[in-house]
Design a protein around this motif. Sequence first.
Motif, short mmCIF file in Angstrom:
data_model
loop_
_atom_site.label_atom_id
_atom_site.label_comp_id
_atom_site.label_asym_id
_atom_site.label_seq_id
_atom_site.Cartn_x
_atom_site.Cartn_y
_atom_site.Cartn_z
N VAL A 143 0.88 -1.18 0.00
CA VAL A 143 0.00 0.00 0.00
C VAL A 143 0.91 1.22 0.00
N LYS A 144 0.57 2.17 -0.84
CA LYS A 144 1.39 3.39 -0.89
C LYS A 144 0.95 4.29 0.26
N VAL A 145 1.85 4.60 1.18
CA VAL A 145 1.49 5.41 2.35
C VAL A 145 2.11 6.79 2.21
N VAL A 146 1.26 7.80 2.28
CA VAL A 146 1.74 9.18 2.15
C VAL A 146 1.43 9.90 3.46
N LEU A 147 2.48 10.20 4.23
CA LEU A 147 2.28 10.82 5.55
C LEU A 147 2.55 12.32 5.49
N ASN A 148 2.26 13.00 6.61
CA ASN A 148 2.46 14.46 6.70
C ASN A 148 1.75 15.19 5.56
N LYS A 149 0.64 14.65 5.11
CA LYS A 149 -0.05 15.23 3.96
C LYS A 149 -1.51 15.53 4.31
N LYS A 150 -1.82 16.81 4.40
CA LYS A 150 -3.22 17.20 4.62
C LYS A 150 -3.87 17.27 3.25
N VAL A 151 -4.70 16.31 2.97
CA VAL A 151 -5.23 16.15 1.60
C VAL A 151 -6.29 17.21 1.29
N THR A 152 -6.20 17.77 0.09
CA THR A 152 -7.21 18.73 -0.39
C THR A 152 -7.92 18.12 -1.60
N VAL A 153 -8.98 18.79 -2.02
CA VAL A 153 -9.72 18.30 -3.19
C VAL A 153 -8.79 18.20 -4.40
N SER A 154 -7.96 19.22 -4.58
CA SER A 154 -7.10 19.17 -5.77
C SER A 154 -6.13 18.00 -5.72
N ASP A 155 -5.70 17.60 -4.52
CA ASP A 155 -4.83 16.42 -4.42
C ASP A 155 -5.54 15.18 -4.97
N LEU A 156 -6.82 15.11 -4.73
CA LEU A 156 -7.56 13.91 -5.12
C LEU A 156 -7.85 13.86 -6.61
N ILE A 157 -7.66 14.99 -7.25
CA ILE A 157 -7.85 15.01 -8.70
C ILE A 157 -6.54 14.58 -9.39
N LEU A 158 -5.46 14.77 -8.67
CA LEU A 158 -4.18 14.37 -9.23
C LEU A 158 -4.07 12.86 -9.33
N CYS A 159 -3.13 12.38 -10.10
CA CYS A 159 -2.93 10.95 -10.15
C CYS A 159 -2.14 10.50 -8.94
N ARG A 160 -2.24 9.22 -8.60
CA ARG A 160 -1.57 8.69 -7.42
C ARG A 160 -0.06 8.87 -7.48
N ASP A 161 0.47 8.86 -8.70
CA ASP A 161 1.93 8.92 -8.84
C ASP A 161 2.48 10.31 -8.52
N ALA A 162 1.56 11.27 -8.30
CA ALA A 162 2.02 12.62 -7.99
C ALA A 162 2.56 12.73 -6.57
N PHE A 163 2.35 11.68 -5.76
CA PHE A 163 2.73 11.79 -4.36
C PHE A 163 3.99 11.01 -4.05
N PRO A 164 4.96 11.69 -3.47
CA PRO A 164 6.13 10.93 -3.03
C PRO A 164 5.72 10.05 -1.87
N THR A 165 6.40 8.96 -1.71
CA THR A 165 6.02 8.05 -0.64
C THR A 165 6.47 8.59 0.70
N GLY A 166 5.76 8.17 1.77
CA GLY A 166 6.05 8.75 3.08
C GLY A 166 6.49 7.77 4.11
N SER A 167 6.64 6.52 3.76
CA SER A 167 7.14 5.57 4.76
C SER A 167 7.77 4.40 4.05
N SER A 168 8.47 3.60 4.81
CA SER A 168 9.15 2.46 4.22
C SER A 168 8.18 1.45 3.66
N SER A 169 6.91 1.53 4.08
CA SER A 169 5.94 0.55 3.61
C SER A 169 5.37 0.91 2.25
N SER A 170 5.89 1.96 1.64
CA SER A 170 5.17 2.49 0.51
C SER A 170 5.79 2.20 -0.85
N THR A 171 6.71 1.31 -0.92
CA THR A 171 7.32 1.00 -2.21
C THR A 171 6.23 0.59 -3.19
#
Length: 723
Positions: free
Chosen positions: A450-478
Amino acid sequence: MPNEQYLQHEKYPDIFKPLDLGFTTLKNRILMGSMHTGMEEASDGFEKMATYFGRRAQGGVGLIVTGGFSPNIEGCGADNLAKLTTKEEMEKHKIITSEVHRNKGKIAMQILHTGRYGFHDKIVSASAVQAPINFFTPRELTSDEVEKQIDDFANCASLAKEAGYDGVEIMGSEGYFINQFIAKATNHRTDKWGGSFENRTRLPVEIIKRVRDRTGEDFIIIYRLSMIDLVKDGSTWDEVIELALKAEAAGVTIINTGIGWHEARVPTIAGMVPRAAFTWVTSKLMGKVNVPLITSNRINTPEVAQQIVASGQADMISMARPFLADPDFVKKAMENRSDEINTCIGCNQACLDHIFEGKSCSCLVNPLACRETEFDLSAASTPKRIAVVGAGPAGLSFSVYAAQKGHDITLFDAASDIGGLLNLAVKIPGKEEFHETLRYFRRELELLRVKVVLNKKVTVSDLILCRDAFPTGSSSSTDTSGKTDSSAFDEIVIATGVMPRVPELQGVDNPKVISYVDAINNCHKIGRSVAVVGAGGIGFDVATLLTHEGESSSLDTDLYLKEWGIDDKYLNPGGLLAGDEGNLSKNNQIKSSDRTVYLMQRKATKVGATLGKTTGWIHRALLKKRGVIMLNDVNYEKIDEKGLHIVRDGKKEVLNVDNIIICAGQESLLTLVHDLQSSHLFTDNVDANGKKIRYHIIGGAYKAGELDAKKAIEQGVRLACDL
Ligand code: NAP
Ligand code: SF4
């Protein structure tokens, strides 16, 4: 023939050593202990039990014991509770035994006669002595009727054998029927079934003998022996040894450990009881008899089990609830994957509390337990890209189960770690086991990529973006999903949780006022006198934390035994320290706190009435002993420099406290939902036909009132099934 694989186990060699019983061999030293689940009485209960036990057999457990079945009507725990008395009833069990055997397991049926603990008007016992936890009084059996009870046990065992069980467990502990004959407190008879110890133990001895006579030599008979009653006038240690010897001579194959009568005012299985806190009792009996001994109570990891068997404290380990939490407990340990075990945290919230509330049994950390046939988690026909906002229990649960189905999950959280409110729970003394739940989820996210993105307060515009737009935030997110196209999320799951409710109260913005989140995170900053506004689960947690000093007794068996008045030298009958009836009296050593704490609610009901049925009394007793002042029927007037102004019984009072901690419940955190609703790109409408991105709300964001981890985790699974 013992399996070489078990013999050679590197990490847990002793629990994977087969146990040779002469006529049969158990493949390992792990017993799935008896537990009533409610399936015993359900209309399709035998089919469900076949799946449930079959699943545990598949998971590799050495021997399973079913929930209790009564040998007659008078022994039933309540009207219409399960019994095994006729061939017709016996036939229904065959589906269970064949499913367990098909999965290469072994299973014994527990014979449970509840005696004076039964909730109906036909209950019988040694004497007509009412139990303090029952409003029915039992009828004293005549001498001839005692003989009939023994025959009923033998008949029940014989039917169990015919149904295909590998053995039976005779329930002789926890204060049930057999225990009621053994203890002086409940046996006032003057015939051959009462008086001397010889007479009082005649019943269990005769039951074992007649069960053996009826079932033959190649049948497992486990006797669950009350090794420490934890009630006044319970058995002495010498009597425990003598009874074990008698049971052995009468023909038992294995002796299992029973700890405490149900009416004992000592917590014996709750999460605040240290792991393996009662193994010392079984250990005292080791070497006194030749049959194998099983130990039990709060053993929930393979590491603890291994240590017990390796150090010779017991021959075998019984675990009941851990098999609700994870059917693959044994398999995972065997494959050196113990970090993948979903650990029982001893909360009782979905298992025992449900049973006592008349609901079906399940498990807080594993909502699939006892409902194996209810959830469809087969692979999704169309794998989707799903954004999950919020990594608390609901978001974690959804992410894990949806990823198992093949969905591509991106899990966001504004915090720097997963867990949400679980991170507060772990700070409460007695709730340390929640660390295991966090460990479990962390590992599953990793395994399921599961791709885990931490320290990220999600906004509507984030949800319109593709998933690949987010850098991963933990070791579990490869991310190894292999997907390369950059389309947006197909669905959104909102699991943003709750925020503490701020009551409308004059002066609530006074600097003395602190939210429970701040109080738990910064406990050291709280003053010596405190008023806690709200006495729900969190109010109790906060009061527990604030009145606690030093090491948590949940992590220190000696301290726990001392606190609850348990005599580890076993010098007194029943195993309680000299004093009187138990922990609520003078013999426990729970210290009064130096901090003055008021715990308050507006309701006129008893403070703590909303806590869990099987654990609420422990929290109330603990806080009472620590000197917490619990007030109901409180009207809050205002807060000012003098403190909290309240009105009670028509009288005004000012609680001159350093801090006022608000534990007044929660409100859903819906900022993101409101933003989605204002956007034309999203919908919660099922019939949206893919023109808009669909969103779902789960957990505290869906409903804040009465939310807890149990409901949140279950909602997560249910939504995962639907997508
Ligand atoms: P809760 O159990 O609903 O309790 C909220 C408390 O706040 C009640 O005592 C309520 O009592 C009071 N309250 C409500 N509105 C108020 C207002 N406007 N002003 C003043 N007081 C107010 O909520 P919680 O303690 O936050 O717990 C949340 C969930 O987590 C619950 O479902 C709980 O069961 C669960 N939980 C469980 C445990 C456990 O050990 N099982 C531990 C922690 C949390 P009055 O209305 O009478 O004043
Ligand atoms: Fe264990 Fe709690 Fe699950 Fe019961 S509900 S099995 S105590 S984790």
